[in-house]
Scaffold this motif. Structure first.
Motif, PDB file in Angstrom:
ATOM      1  N   HIS A  33       4.063   9.909   2.004  1.00 22.40           N
ATOM      2  CA  HIS A  33       4.047  10.024   0.536  1.00 22.40           C
ATOM      3  C   HIS A  33       4.025   8.633  -0.101  1.00 22.40           C
ATOM      4  O   HIS A  33       5.045   7.949  -0.144  1.00 22.40           O
ATOM      5  N   LEU A  34       2.855   8.256  -0.604  1.00 24.51           N
ATOM      6  CA  LEU A  34       2.722   7.024  -1.381  1.00 24.51           C
ATOM      7  C   LEU A  34       2.274   7.349  -2.807  1.00 24.51           C
ATOM      8  O   LEU A  34       1.839   6.470  -3.549  1.00 24.51           O
ATOM      9  N   GLU A  35       2.377   8.613  -3.185  1.00 25.14           N
ATOM     10  CA  GLU A  35       2.018   9.051  -4.533  1.00 25.14           C
ATOM     11  C   GLU A  35       3.226   9.144  -5.447  1.00 25.14           C
ATOM     12  O   GLU A  35       3.087   9.136  -6.672  1.00 25.14           O
ATOM     13  N   ASN A 287      10.697  -5.557  -2.880  1.00 29.35           N
ATOM     14  CA  ASN A 287       9.829  -6.736  -2.888  1.00 29.35           C
ATOM     15  C   ASN A 287       9.160  -6.934  -1.527  1.00 29.35           C
ATOM     16  O   ASN A 287       7.973  -7.285  -1.450  1.00 29.35           O
ATOM     17  N   LYS A 288       9.898  -6.720  -0.437  1.00 29.77           N
ATOM     18  CA  LYS A 288       9.303  -6.817   0.896  1.00 29.77           C
ATOM     19  C   LYS A 288       8.187  -5.792   1.057  1.00 29.77           C
ATOM     20  O   LYS A 288       7.114  -6.087   1.603  1.00 29.77           O
ATOM     21  N   ARG A 289       8.444  -4.584   0.574  1.00 31.44           N
ATOM     22  CA  ARG A 289       7.428  -3.536   0.653  1.00 31.44           C
ATOM     23  C   ARG A 289       6.208  -3.898  -0.192  1.00 31.44           C
ATOM     24  O   ARG A 289       5.064  -3.669   0.223  1.00 31.44           O
ATOM     25  N   ARG A 290       6.449  -4.420  -1.385  1.00 34.15           N
ATOM     26  CA  ARG A 290       5.356  -4.801  -2.292  1.00 34.15           C
ATOM     27  C   ARG A 290       4.428  -5.800  -1.607  1.00 34.15           C
ATOM     28  O   ARG A 290       3.201  -5.635  -1.609  1.00 34.15           O
ATOM     29  N   LYS A 291       5.019  -6.841  -1.044  1.00 31.92           N
ATOM     30  CA  LYS A 291       4.210  -7.882  -0.409  1.00 31.92           C
ATOM     31  C   LYS A 291       3.423  -7.318   0.777  1.00 31.92           C
ATOM     32  O   LYS A 291       2.244  -7.650   0.964  1.00 31.92           O
ATOM     33  N   TYR A 292       4.074  -6.469   1.554  1.00 29.92           N
ATOM     34  CA  TYR A 292       3.395  -5.885   2.712  1.00 29.92           C
ATOM     35  C   TYR A 292       2.237  -4.996   2.270  1.00 29.92           C
ATOM     36  O   TYR A 292       1.119  -5.101   2.797  1.00 29.92           O
ATOM     37  N   LEU A 293       2.491  -4.115   1.290  1.00 28.40           N
ATOM     38  CA  LEU A 293       1.467  -3.179   0.830  1.00 28.40           C
ATOM     39  C   LEU A 293       0.281  -3.915   0.227  1.00 28.40           C
ATOM     40  O   LEU A 293      -0.880  -3.604   0.534  1.00 28.40           O
ATOM     41  N   ALA A 359       7.739   3.132  -3.115  1.00 29.27           N
ATOM     42  CA  ALA A 359       9.083   3.723  -3.097  1.00 29.27           C
ATOM     43  C   ALA A 359       9.215   4.586  -1.844  1.00 29.27           C
ATOM     44  O   ALA A 359       9.488   5.789  -1.904  1.00 29.27           O
ATOM     45  N   ASN A 360       8.981   3.966  -0.708  1.00 30.28           N
ATOM     46  CA  ASN A 360       9.088   4.616   0.589  1.00 30.28           C
ATOM     47  C   ASN A 360       9.445   3.540   1.605  1.00 30.28           C
ATOM     48  O   ASN A 360       9.297   2.344   1.317  1.00 30.28           O
ATOM     49  N   SER A 361       9.870   3.930   2.779  1.00 30.41           N
ATOM     50  CA  SER A 361      10.318   2.950   3.765  1.00 30.41           C
ATOM     51  C   SER A 361       9.154   2.088   4.243  1.00 30.41           C
ATOM     52  O   SER A 361       7.990   2.505   4.208  1.00 30.41           O
ATOM     53  N   ILE A 362       9.459   0.882   4.699  1.00 25.46           N
ATOM     54  CA  ILE A 362       8.429  -0.022   5.205  1.00 25.46           C
ATOM     55  C   ILE A 362       7.725   0.598   6.416  1.00 25.46           C
ATOM     56  O   ILE A 362       6.509   0.420   6.605  1.00 25.46           O
ATOM     57  N   GLU A 363       8.464   1.379   7.212  1.00 31.02           N
ATOM     58  CA  GLU A 363       7.873   2.050   8.369  1.00 31.02           C
ATOM     59  C   GLU A 363       6.835   3.084   7.920  1.00 31.02           C
ATOM     60  O   GLU A 363       5.743   3.177   8.502  1.00 31.02           O
ATOM     61  N   ASN A 364       7.182   3.851   6.885  1.00 33.77           N
ATOM     62  CA  ASN A 364       6.236   4.849   6.381  1.00 33.77           C
ATOM     63  C   ASN A 364       5.042   4.191   5.697  1.00 33.77           C
ATOM     64  O   ASN A 364       3.910   4.672   5.814  1.00 33.77           O
ATOM     65  N   MET A 369      -0.660   2.905   5.808  1.00 42.25           N
ATOM     66  CA  MET A 369      -1.762   1.947   5.803  1.00 42.25           C
ATOM     67  C   MET A 369      -2.601   2.049   7.076  1.00 42.25           C
ATOM     68  O   MET A 369      -3.828   1.908   7.035  1.00 42.25           O
ATOM     69  N   ASN A 370      -1.949   2.302   8.197  1.00 41.96           N
ATOM     70  CA  ASN A 370      -2.698   2.499   9.440  1.00 41.96           C
ATOM     71  C   ASN A 370      -3.629   3.707   9.331  1.00 41.96           C
ATOM     72  O   ASN A 370      -4.800   3.661   9.748  1.00 41.96           O
ATOM     73  N   ARG A 371      -3.103   4.782   8.749  1.00 43.78           N
ATOM     74  CA  ARG A 371      -3.920   5.989   8.576  1.00 43.78           C
ATOM     75  C   ARG A 371      -5.065   5.736   7.598  1.00 43.78           C
ATOM     76  O   ARG A 371      -6.192   6.193   7.820  1.00 43.78           O
TER      77      ARG A 371
END
Length: 383
Positions: A33-35, A287-293, A359-364, A369-371
């Motif tokens: 869920h990234l929506e 912020n970590k998630r933002r940069k990664y995404l 608003a989801n875990s870095i793992e998810n 992103m892999n998918r």
């Protein structure tokens, strides 16, 4: 026969994406869920304790229709500390989430046929609030190359004798971008109130968000506890308004909503007084998630012209994939099992974009992103 206002209300497409995803999950399909624009954190312990204490003390009855005086005092202190503005607790109405605050504000500003200026793209529900009260949304396009800032000259072209307000949202849903102080100063010069939706204030990763109260007193501030304090289910918001509007807004509140939840209001007091360390940890994680995404999306070929620095959204131009964001979002859901929000949900100028929520875990997010990367690879092979 349905009244026209009921026929005119458009669906909230992100909810339709979520509902389709839930249907797929019931069939055993794993969805990323990234929506969803909802914090994935539980409420901080101090807030949960305050709710329990409120029940233990019997604080489960009506409060004053304006809200718990202690909470209004804490909000006034917060705005003084954060923005250097002086407001009276008597200018604050506590509401059951920020959505009733929107309705109370529009209710005292608009007659049927009046107009409110909105950005395009912008939060999907604003136009429907206006339809509900038989007012009209006047959409002003904002562009990715500007960081989705209003161009004041475009507002000038659309102001009329029917204009009752200019509505801003910074940090913005769906883009995650902030309005610059210069633009806010220019908006303050127009001879109409500015409604400033500040629900994502505090969730800023470079610099800070400015309150419209720093630039003008002719403003209505909408805010709440859902996003910053992860209190979505407690339904607690507020509006800060010029004093002359408070009494009519209070009468609306008394008739439509009575008052906000008394226990949620005690939770709000605890949030403002004690949840600072918890908020800081959540912000660091976001912020970590933002940069990664952002990095992963850029590596996949999405051109993000201005990096978003607020809220928990990235709004990306996907027109190189499809001109139909609705079809594209549901195709990604069906084939990649990743939920994203189509840009058309946020206005015609959002067509061709996709909104990703971190608003989801870095793992998810990594798995999502892999998918998505595999999905894009399959699309290229078809071409």
């Amino acid at each position: 026969m349905l009244p026209q206002r009921a026929k005119n209300i458009s669906p909230f497409i992100v909810m339709e994406v979520m509902e389709k995803a839930a249907e797929m999950e019931r069939q055993g399909i794993h969805i990323i869920h990234l929506e969803v624009g909802e914090p994935d954190f539980d409420v901080p312990r101090c807030i949960a304790d305050a709710v329990q204490q409120a029940y233990a003390e019997g604080r489960s009855h009506y409060t004053h229709s304006l809200g718990d005086p202690e909470l209004r005092e804490e909000i006034a202190k917060r705005y003084a500390q954060e923005y250097g503005v002086k407001i009276s607790p008597d200018q604050i109405i506590i509401t059951s989430g920020s959505s009733p605050a929107i309705l109370l504000t529009l209710g005292v500003l608009c007659e049927p046929g009046d107009e409110v200026i909105l950005s395009d793209p912008g939060y999907a529900c604003y136009p429907n609030f206006l339809r509900f009260i038989d007012a009209r949304a006047v959409r002003v396009p904002v562009y990715e190359e500007d960081g989705f800032q209003y161009r004041p000259e475009e507002i000038c072209k659309r102001i009329s004798e029917k204009t009752r307000a200019i509505l801003i949202n910074s940090p913005m849903n769906p883009t995650g971008n902030l309005l610059s102080p210069g633009v806010m100063q220019q908006l303050a010069q127009f001879d109409v109130p500015v409604i400033s939706d500040e629900i994502y204030h505090g969730l800023v990763y470079n610099g800070r968000a400015h309150s419209m109260l720093e630039f003008t007193k002719n403003t209505f501030i909408l805010n709440g506890f859902s996003k910053l304090f992860a209190m979505t289910g407690l339904r607690l918001g507020f509006v800060i308004a010029p004093q002359e509007y408070i009494r009519p807004m209070q009468k609306f509140q008394q008739n439509l909503f009575i008052c906000a939840s008394s226990t949620a209001q005690r939770a709000g007091i605890a949030a403002l007084r004690s949840a600072g360390p918890d908020v800081l940890k959540m912000k660091e994680t976001y912020n970590k998630r933002r940069k990664y995404l952002v990095g992963r999306l850029q590596n996949m070929g999405f051109d993000i012209k201005v990096i978003p620095t607020g809220a928990f959204y990235v709004f990306v131009n996907a027109r190189h994939l499809s001109a139909d964001s609705y079809q594209l979002a549901f195709d990604i859901l069906e084939k990649a099992h990743v939920g994203v929000t189509p840009g058309i949900d946020f206005g015609e100028n959002g067509e061709g974009f996709l909104r990703f929520s971190y608003a989801n875990s870095i793992e998810n997010i990594e798995e999502g992103m892999n998918r998505l990367e595999k999905y894009l690879g399959r699309q290229k092979m078809k071409i």
